[in-house]
Design a protein around this motif. Sequence first.
Motif, short mmCIF file in Angstrom:
data_model
loop_
_atom_site.label_atom_id
_atom_site.label_comp_id
_atom_site.label_asym_id
_atom_site.label_seq_id
_atom_site.Cartn_x
_atom_site.Cartn_y
_atom_site.Cartn_z
N ALA A 1 20.25 18.19 21.00
CA ALA A 1 21.33 17.57 20.21
C ALA A 1 22.27 16.69 20.73
O ALA A 1 22.75 17.02 22.09
CB ALA A 1 22.11 18.64 19.27
N ILE A 2 22.61 15.59 20.17
CA ILE A 2 23.66 14.72 20.73
C ILE A 2 24.99 14.85 20.04
O ILE A 2 25.12 14.64 18.72
CB ILE A 2 23.49 13.35 20.90
N VAL A 3 26.14 15.49 20.54
CA VAL A 3 27.35 15.69 19.80
C VAL A 3 28.35 14.70 20.31
O VAL A 3 28.58 14.27 21.43
CB VAL A 3 27.96 17.04 20.13
N LYS A 4 28.77 13.84 19.25
CA LYS A 4 29.93 12.88 19.47
C LYS A 4 31.27 13.20 18.78
O LYS A 4 31.12 13.52 17.85
CB LYS A 4 29.39 11.58 18.95
N GLU A 5 32.21 13.63 19.67
CA GLU A 5 33.53 13.81 19.21
C GLU A 5 34.72 12.82 19.30
O GLU A 5 34.47 12.02 20.46
CB GLU A 5 34.11 15.33 20.06
N ASP A 6 35.57 12.80 18.62
CA ASP A 6 36.43 11.49 18.50
C ASP A 6 37.07 11.42 20.04
O ASP A 6 37.40 10.22 20.42
CB ASP A 6 37.33 11.81 17.48
N HIS A 7 37.41 12.45 20.65
CA HIS A 7 38.30 12.47 21.71
C HIS A 7 37.43 12.00 23.04
O HIS A 7 38.02 11.49 23.98
CB HIS A 7 38.86 13.91 22.21
N CYS A 8 36.16 11.99 22.91
CA CYS A 8 35.22 11.81 24.14
C CYS A 8 35.03 10.34 24.11
O CYS A 8 34.26 9.71 23.20
CB CYS A 8 33.98 12.52 24.20
N LYS A 9 35.39 9.55 25.09
CA LYS A 9 34.94 8.10 25.49
C LYS A 9 34.01 7.89 26.41
O LYS A 9 33.59 6.81 26.67
CB LYS A 9 36.67 7.54 26.20
N GLY A 10 33.18 8.98 26.67
CA GLY A 10 32.07 8.62 27.68
C GLY A 10 31.11 8.00 26.88
O GLY A 10 30.40 7.31 27.68
N HIS A 11 30.91 8.04 25.56
CA HIS A 11 30.04 7.47 24.96
C HIS A 11 30.10 5.84 24.94
O HIS A 11 29.16 5.03 24.56
CB HIS A 11 29.94 7.89 23.44
N GLU A 12 31.31 5.43 25.26
CA GLU A 12 31.71 4.14 25.17
C GLU A 12 31.40 3.28 26.55
O GLU A 12 31.34 2.08 26.62
CB GLU A 12 33.15 4.06 24.97
#
Length: 316
Positions: free
Chosen positions: A135-146
């Motif tokens: 599963a891929i989890v995207k949380e608002d605080h995490c900027k690593g996805h950007e």
Amino acid sequence: MSQPDVPFPQSPVVPTMVDGDHTIQFSCHKGISCWNACCSNIDISLTPYDIVRLKKHLGISSTEFLRDYTVPYEMEKDGMAGVKLRPIENGTACRFMQPEGCGVYADRPTACRYYPVALLSMRRQDEYVDRQSYAIVKEDHCKGHEVARSISVDDYRKEQGLPEYDELARGWRQLVLKKKSSGPTIGTPSLKSRQLFFMASYDIDTFHSFVESEAFSRLFAMTDDERTLILADDVELLQFSFRFLRQVLFGEQSIALNEEAAKERLESWKARQIEIEREAAEKRAKLDEEMAREGFNEEDSGLGVCDDDGASCARD
């Protein structure tokens, strides 16, 4: 198929399920604006292998580690216990978090290595092996996805050292999945079963003493060489503990019993069953007597008799 065992059961974020060849865009590094944010509010479940690595890193026993660094939780109602990292006192941050990053980075837990990917283990009721998905989890605080860095889930797992962690915890995950997928056919585990599961899964040093004990030698037919090999290394002992639990909890025989000891245990079990039946009969007689005094009979009341733990009831 049974429901996936999501590592973030209380998370408001709904994960997206993917396979190992799925490409993610992610990077976590010092200097990113969210550095240490995920370590400031933790909900980290530990595998048995996580505990072995962390207790060695800290130079303490597993018993001390469990007491000082973890809290137990129910993986399912009235079922086996899991273990989570205990945050700082009166707070939510990880106790290993430092300004420069993780203080136990080389031995960080599986959940930390996976983030923002999560391992989902599933098993069909008619299968004997588990299936892995992610599963891929995207949380608002995490900027690593950007961050513009692409990598497949499989390569990310290798980068984070996860194949070793997953393989050495697989026997334990299969135990948990087997219990969950079995449901009421196995029933609620007894207090002794829950204690054995906790010790053999998490408290490897206490389990070491148990395997060394005379009581263990009387029951299990192992050679001195076999036992010495198992006791020489925590990882080997951990894998043996999963075999032990499959035998104790599910009757999957892989460790030979001493014939005499096995016979004694069978006789002890039979004696206990007789005792349970006697106690149930006494309770029934007492209930019948009380009902007779009150002018009721069983047909009037619809009452039956249950045994001590309420697991079964009988009605004429």
